[in-house]
Design an enzyme around this catalytic site. Structure first.
Site, short mmCIF file in Angstrom:
data_model
loop_
_atom_site.label_atom_id
_atom_site.label_comp_id
_atom_site.label_asym_id
_atom_site.label_seq_id
_atom_site.Cartn_x
_atom_site.Cartn_y
_atom_site.Cartn_z
N ASN A 12 0.81 -1.49 0.08
CA ASN A 12 -0.03 -0.22 0.42
C ASN A 12 1.12 1.71 -0.54
O ASN A 12 1.17 1.75 0.74
CB ASN A 12 -0.94 0.13 0.97
CG ASN A 12 -1.91 0.99 1.33
OD1 ASN A 12 -1.63 2.08 0.56
ND2 ASN A 12 -2.33 1.61 2.72
N LYS A 14 -0.27 3.99 -0.09
CA LYS A 14 -0.80 5.52 0.61
C LYS A 14 0.07 6.41 -0.86
O LYS A 14 -0.17 6.40 -1.60
CB LYS A 14 0.04 5.87 1.38
CG LYS A 14 -0.01 4.14 2.02
CD LYS A 14 -0.30 4.50 3.37
CE LYS A 14 -0.08 2.94 4.89
NZ LYS A 14 -0.12 3.34 5.94
N HIS A 101 -9.86 1.07 4.94
CA HIS A 101 -8.28 1.74 5.83
C HIS A 101 -8.55 2.80 6.44
O HIS A 101 -9.05 3.89 6.29
CB HIS A 101 -7.25 2.38 4.61
CG HIS A 101 -6.07 2.00 5.46
ND1 HIS A 101 -5.56 3.11 6.29
CD2 HIS A 101 -5.21 1.78 5.15
CE1 HIS A 101 -3.92 2.39 6.38
NE2 HIS A 101 -3.94 1.63 5.58
N GLU A 103 -6.65 5.26 8.17
CA GLU A 103 -6.41 6.67 7.61
C GLU A 103 -7.82 6.87 6.37
O GLU A 103 -8.31 7.99 6.59
CB GLU A 103 -5.25 6.71 6.52
CG GLU A 103 -4.23 6.50 6.90
CD GLU A 103 -2.98 5.63 6.55
OE1 GLU A 103 -3.31 5.70 5.57
OE2 GLU A 103 -2.13 5.37 7.57
N GLU A 171 -5.72 -4.17 10.80
CA GLU A 171 -4.69 -3.25 10.87
C GLU A 171 -4.43 -2.84 11.77
O GLU A 171 -5.50 -1.68 12.40
CB GLU A 171 -4.39 -2.46 9.60
CG GLU A 171 -4.02 -3.33 8.81
CD GLU A 171 -3.57 -2.46 7.48
OE1 GLU A 171 -2.46 -1.85 6.95
OE2 GLU A 171 -4.45 -1.31 7.56
N GLY A 177 2.64 2.53 11.05
CA GLY A 177 3.59 3.47 11.14
C GLY A 177 4.14 3.74 11.58
O GLY A 177 5.15 4.64 11.81
N SER A 215 3.05 -1.84 10.51
CA SER A 215 4.94 -2.15 10.23
C SER A 215 5.49 -3.13 11.01
O SER A 215 6.49 -3.81 11.47
CB SER A 215 5.30 -1.97 11.78
OG SER A 215 5.02 -0.54 12.68
P1 PGA Z 1 2.76 0.32 7.93
O1 PGA Z 1 0.76 0.46 7.10
O2 PGA Z 1 3.59 -0.40 7.08
O3 PGA Z 1 3.49 1.28 7.00
O4 PGA Z 1 2.50 0.31 9.39
C1 PGA Z 1 0.18 -0.19 6.55
C2 PGA Z 1 -0.80 0.04 5.94
O5 PGA Z 1 -1.56 1.33 6.55
O6 PGA Z 1 -1.88 -0.56 5.19
#
Ligand code: PGA
Length: 253
Positions: A12, A14, A101, A103, A171, A177, A215
């Site tokens: 992803n 983003k 997601h 976000e 998640e 992140g 992560s």
């Molecule tokens: P990350 O994000 O691997 O940077 O923690 C995962 C995601 O939000 O899909």
């Protein structure tokens, strides 16, 4: 990870990537981990920003990599300025779309009902939705994770979902992140709970792929991917490096 469910490692990106670096990343991933590696090889998916989907799809054509969107609208077309429909993603060659997601839930106020409508729209367009669920840090600390996941599954996952029309990504919001992850026992317990909850809704949960996200990196991927109910990963930060992303792909049992 079960042998019947083909593992899926999804990157992803983003809101990252201009044309030159996005195409370079896609080509590097295609070169390093796109080729066929036998029947058990994981399916590898890139979800670039909408602006790069068409170019990335062209760049990786024939490599075995799949391409997906990061979001879609619930309607196939119409007066929705700035939005992209599932049909439009399918038209560009996408096979998957991430919906719900955290976000998007946070930045765009997407409710479980909105996420479910998007997942249904994806299926109508011939895409497989990757429905994201996960608790916030406050919910985790309060011991509410299981309740949150049950509610999100009940309200965000289409009732008619089948193994061919659903992937679920767990998640934990506080792991995205941050470099922090739940313990392996917690990841195992939550994935088992997700499978049970899907099954209780009448979905053929044994065949549905469940991804872990938050992560994931080369250093922790092997342990996470070895968990029985974890069928792959949704990778954010580490998917922006072909080396790290392909190292995670290679960690699939
Ligand atoms: P990350 O994000 O691997 O940077 O923690 C995962 C995601 O939000 O899909």
């Amino acid at each position: 990870m079960s042998s019947e469910r083909r593992p899926l490692i999804a990157g992803n990106w983003k809101m990252n990537g201009l044309t030159a670096d996005g195409l370079a990343l896609a080509r590097a991933v295609a070169g390093e981990c796109g080729g066929a590696r036998g029947p058990a090889r994981p399916e590898v998916l890139l979800c670039p920003p909408a602006t790069l989907i068409a170019r990335v799809a062209e760049a990786v054509a024939g490599s075995g990599l799949a391409v997906g969107g990061q979001d879609c609208h619930a309607e196939p077309k119409g007066a929705h300025t700035g939005d992209v429909s599932a049909e439009m993603l399918a038209d560009l060659g996408c096979r998957y779309v991430i919906v719900g997601h955290s976000e998007r839930r946070r930045d765009h106020g997407e409710s479980d009902a909105a996420v479910r409508a998007k997942a249904e729209a994806a299926v109508r367009a011939g895409l497989v939705p990757i429905v994201c669920i996960g608790e916030t840090e406050a919910e985790y600390l309060a011991g509410h994770t299981a309740d949150v996941l049950r509610r999100q599954i009940r309200d965000s996952v289409p009732a008619a979902a089948t193994p061919a029309t659903l992937v679920v990504a767990y998640e934990p919001v506080w792991a995205i992140g941050t470099g922090r992850t739940p313990g392996l026992d917690e990841i195992a317990a939550m994935h088992a709970l997700i499978r049970e909850t899907l099954s209780a809704r009448g979905i053929a949960a044994d065949g549905v792929r469940l991804l872990y996200g938050g992560s994931m990196k080369p250093a922790n991927a092997a342990d996470i991917l070895a968990i029985a109910d974890v069928d792959g990963g949704l990778v954010g930060g580490a998917s922006l490096s072909a080396e790290d992303f392909c190292a995670i792909v290679r960690r699939c049992p």
